[in-house]
Scaffold this active site. Structure first.
Site, PDB file in Angstrom:
ATOM      1  N   CYS A  86       0.873  -1.168   0.000  1.00  0.00           N
ATOM      2  CA  CYS A  86       0.000   0.000   0.000  1.00  0.00           C
ATOM      3  C   CYS A  86       0.916   1.226   0.000  1.00  0.00           C
ATOM      4  O   CYS A  86       1.795   1.322  -0.859  1.00  0.00           O
ATOM      5  CB  CYS A  86      -0.959  -0.034   1.194  1.00  0.00           C
ATOM      6  SG  CYS A  86      -0.177  -0.360   2.790  1.00  0.00           S
ATOM      7  N   ARG A 117      -3.720   3.568  16.066  1.00  0.00           N
ATOM      8  CA  ARG A 117      -4.945   3.276  15.306  1.00  0.00           C
ATOM      9  C   ARG A 117      -6.149   3.177  16.242  1.00  0.00           C
ATOM     10  O   ARG A 117      -7.247   3.651  15.918  1.00  0.00           O
ATOM     11  CB  ARG A 117      -4.779   1.971  14.513  1.00  0.00           C
ATOM     12  CG  ARG A 117      -3.660   2.030  13.457  1.00  0.00           C
ATOM     13  CD  ARG A 117      -3.960   3.063  12.391  1.00  0.00           C
ATOM     14  NE  ARG A 117      -2.937   3.089  11.358  1.00  0.00           N
ATOM     15  CZ  ARG A 117      -2.023   4.027  11.224  1.00  0.00           C
ATOM     16  NH1 ARG A 117      -1.997   5.041  12.080  1.00  0.00           N
ATOM     17  NH2 ARG A 117      -1.134   3.992  10.252  1.00  0.00           N
TER      18      ARG A 117
END
Length: 417
Positions: free
Chosen positions: A209, A261
């Site tokens: 990614c 996160r």
């Protein structure tokens, strides 16, 4: 230096003699020149970070001939590494062609390399939402069904692009990808990756990614668990052990910032393991793919000759990440309901053969359910309750220790919770 944050191409799964690799995307000019300048000032003024590299081949010289530009230099060595690992397929999960921050391109990607340096590779642009999108997943009470990414956002400029020869056998209408919810999108991308690693050629696969620590571990972890559930890799590992391996290695060792996160509600880590309930069926089984290739259907059913076509050369990694291979069908997991290559080879054609395959697929479902159950229980007791005292070994080490206790790999000490 060729890739963002210095996260170079790294092989992490060995399957059928081919490397499944991960990395970050290509670094942009800002990062490349910034790192180059930093290295220059802090390495005694050396102006070539590769001046001491030995055994430069004619191929490497050809990559650098006529142009000593920094992009040619570092991306030339990136390509050399990809070729060394026999990587042919590069799957890019970015929704952007280039990541832009503060109006400046901070990363690039193979698909927009102006010099076409990666033209010899098979490039797949399979845009997948970044970790920020998974806050919506949490806000919807962890319901991924019906959750669709907004593809009309300004920064989204990477269309889905997959060569036709990789899609014809999957029976998926890829033109509808922007209408898929998060479940269907993840399922279809996983099917694509499984079909690539199960192809007949010996070429490896790279998945990346942007930074390689959110979306990349999601799909690497799903690949590892899916192949393990089929009995094709890590054949000696129990559900608790494969869970510990993929959490510690695929996620934490490669830099997933779980604490950050969680503070933002971007629970892509939780989504990965909760998603296992959506890939238990035979359509995600590599055994089915191999069976379809080896046993052509006929009106009269499968003959003993067809069964014997199961190739002994199909191999996968065992418990070690860099180990030699183990036979795909010769040594299925030792769990109840497993079967062996020799057993299948001697079963007469017809119903008994079908029953053997059904047993294998049933075993797959059970194994994935056990991993998911172990994860949910451990996640609840470690992350959910937030009552475990910090470990002196640090945040990651402490969380891994909690995880080890939760899945039964460590004895639970009194007074932990």
């Amino acid at each position: 230096m060729a890739r963002c944050r210095g996260r170079f191409v790294c092989p992490v799964i060995l399957f059928k003699g081919k490397h499944i690799c991960r990395s970050a995307t290509l670094a942009g000019w800002g990062e490349l020149y910034g790192r180059s300048g930093y290295n220059y000032f802090f390495s005694g003024g050396a102006d070539d970070a590769w001046a001491d590299v030995e055994d430069v081949t004619e191929e490497d010289c050809a990559l650098r001939s006529g142009d000593t530009h920094l992009f040619d230099k570092v991306r030339g060595y990136d390509i050399r590494l990809l070729r060394y690992l026999s990587v042919k397929y590069i799957c890019d999960l970015m929704v952007e062609n280039k990541k832009v921050k503060f109006g400046m391109n901070v990363t690039s990607s193979e698909k927009v390399d102006k010099a076409q340096r990666y033209a010899d590779f098979t490039l797949l642009s399979i845009p997948y939402p970044g970790c920020e999108f998974f806050k919506e997943y949490k806000d919807r009470d962890y319901m991924a069904e019906g959750l669709i990414f907004n593809w009309k956002q300004d920064y989204v400029d990477a269309p889905l692009s997959i060569p036709d020869f990789l899609t014809h056998s999957l029976n998926i209408d890829w033109s509808q990808y922007q209408s898929w919810d998060l479940v269907q999108q993840t399922q279809n991308y996983l099917k694509l990756l499984l079909s690539i690693v199960n192809s007949d050629d010996d070429s490896g696969l790279l998945v990346h990614c942007i930074s390689g620590w959110d979306r990349t571990p999601l799909f690497i972890s799903l690949l590892r668990l899916s192949l393990w559930a089929d009995g094709l890799i890590h054949t000696s590992l129990k559900p608790a052990e494969i869970l510990y391996l993929t959490v510690a290695y695929d996620w934490f060792l490669f830099g997933h910032m779980l604490v950050d996160r969680l503070s933002k509600g971007e629970e892509i880590f939780f989504f990965c393991f909760n998603f296992l309930k959506h890939i238990t069926s035979e359509e995600f089984s590599a055994l089915k793919i191999q069976r379809r290739k080896s046993l052509p259907a006929r009106d009269a059913g499968f003959t003993l000759e067809d069964i014997c076509m199961l190739r002994r050369k199909d191999r996968g990694s065992t418990t070690s990440l860099g180990s030699d291979f183990s036979l795909v069908m010769e040594s299925s997991p030792g769990a109840t309901g497993s079967f062996t290559y020799e057993a299948v080879e001697l079963v007469p054609a017809g119903a008994q053969t079908q029953a053997a395959w059904i047993a294998a697929l049933s075993n797959r479902e059970t194994r994935l359910q056990e991993v998911r159950s172990a994860f949910l229980a451990t996640y609840s007791s470690t992350v959910g309750l937030r009552a475990v005292a910090p470990s002196p070994s640090g945040a990651i080490g402490g969380l891994l220790e909690q995880f080890a206790r939760g899945v039964g790999l460590r004895g639970t000490s009194s007074g932990t919770l």
